[in-house]
Each structure stands twice: as C-alpha cells, then as structure tokens.
Design an enzyme around this catalytic site. Sequence first.
Site, PDB file in Angstrom:
ATOM      1  N   ASP A  97     -46.111  10.870  75.981  1.00 29.19           N
ATOM      2  CA  ASP A  97     -45.120  11.293  76.661  1.00 29.19           C
ATOM      3  C   ASP A  97     -43.933  11.920  75.543  1.00 29.19           C
ATOM      4  OD1 ASP A  97     -43.202  11.905  78.269  1.00 29.19           O
ATOM      5  OD2 ASP A  97     -43.028   9.936  79.073  1.00 29.19           O
ATOM      6  N   ALA A  98     -43.969  13.068  75.406  1.00 28.69           N
ATOM      7  CA  ALA A  98     -43.163  13.335  74.128  1.00 28.69           C
ATOM      8  C   ALA A  98     -42.101  14.622  74.677  1.00 28.69           C
ATOM      9  CB  ALA A  98     -43.937  14.195  72.922  1.00 28.69           C
ATOM     10  N   LYS A  99     -42.556  15.125  75.867  1.00 31.89           N
ATOM     11  CA  LYS A  99     -41.836  16.261  76.508  1.00 31.89           C
ATOM     12  C   LYS A  99     -41.455  17.331  75.671  1.00 31.89           C
ATOM     13  CE  LYS A  99     -40.072  12.994  80.072  1.00 31.89           C
ATOM     14  NZ  LYS A  99     -40.541  11.928  79.565  1.00 31.89           N
ATOM     15  N   ARG A 100     -42.199  17.858  74.732  1.00 37.48           N
ATOM     16  CA  ARG A 100     -41.766  18.736  73.977  1.00 37.48           C
ATOM     17  C   ARG A 100     -41.608  20.438  74.749  1.00 37.48           C
ATOM     18  NH1 ARG A 100     -41.084  14.727  70.998  1.00 37.48           N
ATOM     19  NH2 ARG A 100     -41.813  14.593  69.129  1.00 37.48           N
TER      20      ARG A 100
END
Length: 281
Positions: A97-100
């Site tokens: 979960d890094a939402k890049r």
Amino acid sequence: MTEREPFGARLRRAMDERGPLCVGIDPHASLLADWGLNDDVAGLERFSRTVVEAVADRVAVLKPQSAFFERFGSRGVAVLEKSVQEAREAGALVLMDAKRGDIGSTMAAYAESFLHQDAPLFSDALTVSPYLGYGSLKPAVELARESGAGLFVLALTSNPEGGEVQHAVRGDGRSVGATMLAHLVAENAGEEPLGSFGAVVGATLGDLSSYDLGINGPLLAPGIGAQGATPADLPRVFGAAVRNVVPNVSRGVLRHGPDTGALRTAADRFAAEIRAAVTAS
C-alpha cells in the site's frame, strides 16, 4: 524476467482456499504504544514480525502500509523488505500500500521499486493513484503484466474527501470514478479466472448501484471494522461483484496484539464472517 502466473489467478486461488480477507500491517505510533512498544525501529520490527508470524499462513493477502515504515528511513525500509519476504514465504500474497502516482520515467521508477521481480520490495500487487490521468499508470501496468503482478487503482475510496474528485462528472456525463472503473474493465478483458487489475472501493460507501463494479478484477474494500463497515454490509454495497471483493481489516485485527494467539483469533473471526456474508449473497 521469469514468467509467473498472473496475479489475478493467484489471488483467486488464495481467496478460494483461505477466504478473501486482507489484513493490513499499519504500525503507526498509537498502535505501537498500545502494544507496549517504543516508536522506533526495534518496535517497528517487533510489530511487523508479530503480525506476519500470526496471520501470514492463514490469510489471502497482507497489506503493509509503506509510509509507516518509510518514516524510519533506510532502517525502516529494511524492516519492510524483510516483512514482505517473510509474508510471501508463509503463503500470503503481499499488496504494497504505497499509492504511487506520477508520470513518465518517475512512474516507471516507482513501478520498478515494487513490481520488478529483482527489486528488494517486490510485491504481488501495488496500490496506485490515477489522478494524473489513467494513462500516467502505463509504466506500472506494463511492468505488472510482465512480472505477473497486479495493481489496485484508487477509484471510489472510503475517505470523505475523495468524493470531490471521484464523483466529479466529466464532460461526457460519466464520473471520474466510473471512468477509472471503465479503464479497468478494458485491462481485464478476457482474463480468467480473474483479472490482475483491481480497484479500491470503500466498504463504507453504501449504495453503489449506480457504478458498474463488474470489472472482472478484484475490489479492495477498506473500511471493515474500525471505520464502521461490517462483513454483513458487503453484499449490499458490492452486489453481484461481491465474490471478487478483498475486504481489508487493519485496526480490527491489530488492536488484539501483541499476543499472536489473539491476532489469529481476530483474523479467523473476520475471515469466517466475511466468508459467510459472501457465500450467503
């Protein structure tokens, strides 16, 4: 690059065998304190290792939140690398979960960080933000296909602020969120048993009947537990697409630590409730 079975196929099998529950690894300061741990790298490592040991052998997906590791710098990222490796070795799929979200070579570099098979942080899937335009995700889409990984695209998120962008209506009369779902339909066309390109759709959003959630891909559903949604809400919110929902529970499980037995019991309870709700729909 070694050819691997697509993420969607691996996820479908894991969901069928273990149930669809996704447990977050969110070592924020207040949880570390609740566990009696210091807000430092040693506390971070103890927390993460305990969660992996407790549930990685029984849940379909583990979802570490990269930010809570990154805040400790390189030593925190080293803990994240080890957690990813150990979770995958125990049989869980890892959703980073890094939402890049970026453009061009920068987006490509983000993709290589998490989706290249030789990367230290290689994960089975990655959360991404499409709000520089869905086309900006092309490097991540291409590398995910090449490496047998998946993406979860922010579409209809559970945070109240998300609506000002995601429910905005374009000139063609379709909302931004619906546009993102339509892109994912195209990405997953013809894939069996499940496409590898999913959407993030909040379980707290209530009636979503105006949206076509039939994207032939997984739907990551945050909001179960502490945010107020329950497993029983899933059929009502997701309708015919409920079998492809991956419900995420973080605090609802993590608050039972640091005792590994209590963590397992909480995860098993949520898994059973989710399975019952999905089966009954």
